[in-house]
Design a protein around this motif. Structure first.
Motif, PDB file in Angstrom:
ATOM      1  N   LYS A  56       0.829  -1.206   0.000  1.00 42.03           N
ATOM      2  CA  LYS A  56       0.000   0.000   0.000  1.00 42.03           C
ATOM      3  C   LYS A  56       0.864   1.256   0.000  1.00 42.03           C
ATOM      4  N   GLU A  57       1.870   1.278   0.867  1.00 45.72           N
ATOM      5  CA  GLU A  57       2.732   2.456   0.978  1.00 45.72           C
ATOM      6  C   GLU A  57       3.637   2.615  -0.248  1.00 45.72           C
ATOM      7  N   ALA A  58       4.040   1.494  -0.841  1.00 42.95           N
ATOM      8  CA  ALA A  58       4.899   1.560  -2.024  1.00 42.95           C
ATOM      9  C   ALA A  58       4.145   2.076  -3.248  1.00 42.95           C
ATOM     10  N   LEU A  59       2.883   1.679  -3.385  1.00 41.74           N
ATOM     11  CA  LEU A  59       2.097   2.079  -4.547  1.00 41.74           C
ATOM     12  C   LEU A  59       1.586   3.513  -4.457  1.00 41.74           C
ATOM     13  N   SER A  60       1.435   4.011  -3.250  1.00 43.34           N
ATOM     14  CA  SER A  60       0.809   5.319  -3.038  1.00 43.34           C
ATOM     15  C   SER A  60       1.362   6.441  -3.922  1.00 43.34           C
ATOM     16  N   PRO A  61       2.696   6.576  -4.085  1.00 39.98           N
ATOM     17  CA  PRO A  61       3.218   7.701  -4.872  1.00 39.98           C
ATOM     18  C   PRO A  61       2.898   7.646  -6.365  1.00 39.98           C
ATOM     19  N   ILE A  62       2.501   6.484  -6.897  1.00 38.37           N
ATOM     20  CA  ILE A  62       2.300   6.372  -8.343  1.00 38.37           C
ATOM     21  C   ILE A  62       0.836   6.217  -8.748  1.00 38.37           C
ATOM     22  N   LEU A  63      -0.069   6.252  -7.794  1.00 40.88           N
ATOM     23  CA  LEU A  63      -1.475   5.989  -8.098  1.00 40.88           C
ATOM     24  C   LEU A  63      -2.093   7.038  -9.012  1.00 40.88           C
ATOM     25  N   SER A  64      -1.606   8.257  -8.930  1.00 42.97           N
ATOM     26  CA  SER A  64      -2.195   9.321  -9.746  1.00 42.97           C
ATOM     27  C   SER A  64      -1.946   9.120 -11.235  1.00 42.97           C
ATOM     28  N   GLY A  65      -1.015   8.250 -11.580  1.00 42.84           N
ATOM     29  CA  GLY A  65      -0.686   8.028 -12.984  1.00 42.84           C
ATOM     30  C   GLY A  65      -1.523   6.965 -13.668  1.00 42.84           C
ATOM     31  N   PHE A  66      -2.434   6.327 -12.926  1.00 40.25           N
ATOM     32  CA  PHE A  66      -3.220   5.222 -13.483  1.00 40.25           C
ATOM     33  C   PHE A  66      -4.697   5.359 -13.113  1.00 40.25           C
ATOM     34  N   ASP A  67      -5.523   4.671 -13.886  1.00 36.70           N
ATOM     35  CA  ASP A  67      -6.953   4.569 -13.550  1.00 36.70           C
ATOM     36  C   ASP A  67      -7.224   3.350 -12.686  1.00 36.70           C
ATOM     37  N   TYR A  68      -6.508   2.264 -12.971  1.00 38.75           N
ATOM     38  CA  TYR A  68      -6.679   1.024 -12.212  1.00 38.75           C
ATOM     39  C   TYR A  68      -5.325   0.386 -11.931  1.00 38.75           C
ATOM     40  N   VAL A  69      -5.193  -0.179 -10.739  1.00 37.68           N
ATOM     41  CA  VAL A  69      -4.072  -1.054 -10.423  1.00 37.68           C
ATOM     42  C   VAL A  69      -4.661  -2.432 -10.128  1.00 37.68           C
ATOM     43  N   ILE A  70      -4.267  -3.415 -10.917  1.00 36.52           N
ATOM     44  CA  ILE A  70      -4.724  -4.798 -10.736  1.00 36.52           C
ATOM     45  C   ILE A  70      -3.613  -5.559 -10.021  1.00 36.52           C
ATOM     46  N   VAL A  71      -3.921  -6.121  -8.851  1.00 40.03           N
ATOM     47  CA  VAL A  71      -2.936  -6.882  -8.083  1.00 40.03           C
ATOM     48  C   VAL A  71      -3.267  -8.371  -8.199  1.00 40.03           C
ATOM     49  N   ASP A  72      -2.363  -9.116  -8.811  1.00 42.31           N
ATOM     50  CA  ASP A  72      -2.553 -10.567  -8.940  1.00 42.31           C
ATOM     51  C   ASP A  72      -1.926 -11.246  -7.733  1.00 42.31           C
ATOM     52  N   CYS A  73      -2.765 -11.680  -6.803  1.00 40.12           N
ATOM     53  CA  CYS A  73      -2.292 -12.291  -5.556  1.00 40.12           C
ATOM     54  C   CYS A  73      -1.963 -13.774  -5.765  1.00 40.12           C
ATOM     55  N   PRO A  74      -1.094 -14.337  -4.931  1.00 41.16           N
ATOM     56  CA  PRO A  74      -0.780 -15.769  -5.036  1.00 41.16           C
ATOM     57  C   PRO A  74      -1.935 -16.623  -4.534  1.00 41.16           C
ATOM     58  N   PRO A  75      -1.969 -17.919  -4.890  1.00 40.03           N
ATOM     59  CA  PRO A  75      -3.047 -18.805  -4.440  1.00 40.03           C
ATOM     60  C   PRO A  75      -2.821 -19.298  -3.010  1.00 40.03           C
ATOM     61  N   SER A  76      -2.830 -18.355  -2.072  1.00 33.21           N
ATOM     62  CA  SER A  76      -2.661 -18.681  -0.654  1.00 33.21           C
ATOM     63  C   SER A  76      -3.157 -17.481   0.146  1.00 33.21           C
ATOM     64  N   LEU A  77      -3.282 -17.655   1.452  1.00 36.33           N
ATOM     65  CA  LEU A  77      -3.720 -16.545   2.299  1.00 36.33           C
ATOM     66  C   LEU A  77      -2.577 -16.110   3.216  1.00 36.33           C
ATOM     67  N   GLY A  78      -1.372 -16.019   2.644  1.00 37.92           N
ATOM     68  CA  GLY A  78      -0.196 -15.632   3.407  1.00 37.92           C
ATOM     69  C   GLY A  78       0.053 -14.140   3.404  1.00 37.92           C
ATOM     70  N   MET A  79       1.298 -13.764   3.705  1.00 43.17           N
ATOM     71  CA  MET A  79       1.658 -12.361   3.862  1.00 43.17           C
ATOM     72  C   MET A  79       1.541 -11.577   2.555  1.00 43.17           C
ATOM     73  N   LEU A  80       1.803 -12.209   1.428  1.00 36.24           N
ATOM     74  CA  LEU A  80       1.695 -11.502   0.150  1.00 36.24           C
ATOM     75  C   LEU A  80       0.238 -11.141  -0.153  1.00 36.24           C
ATOM     76  N   THR A  81      -0.647 -12.099   0.009  1.00 37.04           N
ATOM     77  CA  THR A  81      -2.067 -11.817  -0.215  1.00 37.04           C
ATOM     78  C   THR A  81      -2.578 -10.795   0.788  1.00 37.04           C
ATOM     79  N   LEU A  82      -2.119 -10.876   2.030  1.00 42.51           N
ATOM     80  CA  LEU A  82      -2.495  -9.889   3.039  1.00 42.51           C
ATOM     81  C   LEU A  82      -2.097  -8.486   2.593  1.00 42.51           C
ATOM     82  N   ASN A  83      -0.895  -8.342   2.027  1.00 41.32           N
ATOM     83  CA  ASN A  83      -0.453  -7.048   1.511  1.00 41.32           C
ATOM     84  C   ASN A  83      -1.344  -6.580   0.359  1.00 41.32           C
ATOM     85  N   GLY A  84      -1.692  -7.514  -0.520  1.00 36.37           N
ATOM     86  CA  GLY A  84      -2.548  -7.160  -1.645  1.00 36.37           C
ATOM     87  C   GLY A  84      -3.912  -6.676  -1.208  1.00 36.37           C
ATOM     88  N   LEU A  85      -4.503  -7.359  -0.244  1.00 39.84           N
ATOM     89  CA  LEU A  85      -5.842  -7.001   0.227  1.00 39.84           C
ATOM     90  C   LEU A  85      -5.817  -5.743   1.098  1.00 39.84           C
TER      91      LEU A  85
END
Length: 253
Positions: free
Chosen positions: A109-138
């Protein structure tokens, strides 16, 4: 400001990455500026946009652990209005590295924040698990799109995922909503498919996409060419169904 949509399902093989790639590409064709953030160590959505995973030096792994900015990791593609932050197998180590970091749930969330104004949509493809990566995505997302097959185990898994989304909404991201449930590998002639749809309508009628994604040869072929299906055969059933899903997505947000 871009809307961030996480494509998530802890069950593998449900068309999650296929949906992330093809909806991102379809949104691009519709004139929207789209960034696909590949948060899966398999890197399949990066490959789906023709990116050589072995040839990239800055990936979501470097972004998450703070060794690179999101802006420096963005890779342009030859596809209309589409950019990618790629991943590769190095990202698998992030599950462990993030546990030792402050605000580990908010790194994306904090890493993407500075670049959000340059896009209409950011699509995050999460891994097939409910671990730390998916937690970051959600935690980073405004909404979650849940691709799922019409089968019993998928229905069981959906309840678990909905519970996870509820917990993340409570503890980390009060703005998180379920944008929609997208049925993939759909066959309306099968009794099982119709039973599955009936069950989903009982509990999630307002969340269920009216667009469905059928099994399609061209859709299966496209990743082998490193292109979204629209650029493989825009007239095939898979292309038309994902375009319909992308249009519906814009209406749901």
């Amino acid at each position: 400001m871009a809307k961030i949509l996480a494509f998530a399902n802890q069950k593998g093989g449900v068309g999650k990455t296929t949906s992330a790639v093809n909806i991102a590409a379809s949104l691009g064709v519709l004139g929207k500026k789209v960034l696909l953030c590949d948060l899966d160590p398999q890197g399949n959505s990066s490959s789906g946009f023709g990116i050589n995973k072995r040839g990239v030096h800055t990936t979501t792994y470097e972004v998450l652990i703070g060794n690179a900015t999101a802006e420096s990791a963005v890779v342009p593609t030859v596809f209309e209005n589409c950019w990618v932050i790629p991943s590769n197998i190095n990202l698998a180590g992030a599950e462990f590295d993030l546990f030792e970091m402050d605000r580990r749930e908010y790194r994306l969330k904090e890493a993407l924040s500075p670049i959000l104004s340059g896009f209409d949509y950011v699509i995050v493809d999460c891994p097939p698990s409910l671990g730390m990566l998916t937690l970051n995505g959600l935690t980073a997302a405004n909404g979650v799109v849940i691709p799922m097959q019409c089968e019993f185990y998928a229905l069981e898994g959906l309840g678990m995922l909905m519970n996870t989304v509820s917990k993340i909404k409570t503890h980390f991201n009060p703005d998180l909503e379920v944008t929609g449930i997208l049925l993939t590998m759909y066959n309306g002639r099968l009794v099982l498919s119709m039973q599955c749809v009936s069950e989903l309508k009982k509990y999630y009628a307002d969340k269920l996409f009216s667009a469905t994604i059928s099994r399609n040869v061209k859709l299966s072929e496209a990743p082998g060419f490193g292109v979204p299906v629209w650029y493989h055969d825009k007239n095939c059933k898979g292309s038309q169904e994902y375009m319909a899903a992308a249009k519906e997505l814009t209406e749901r947000i």
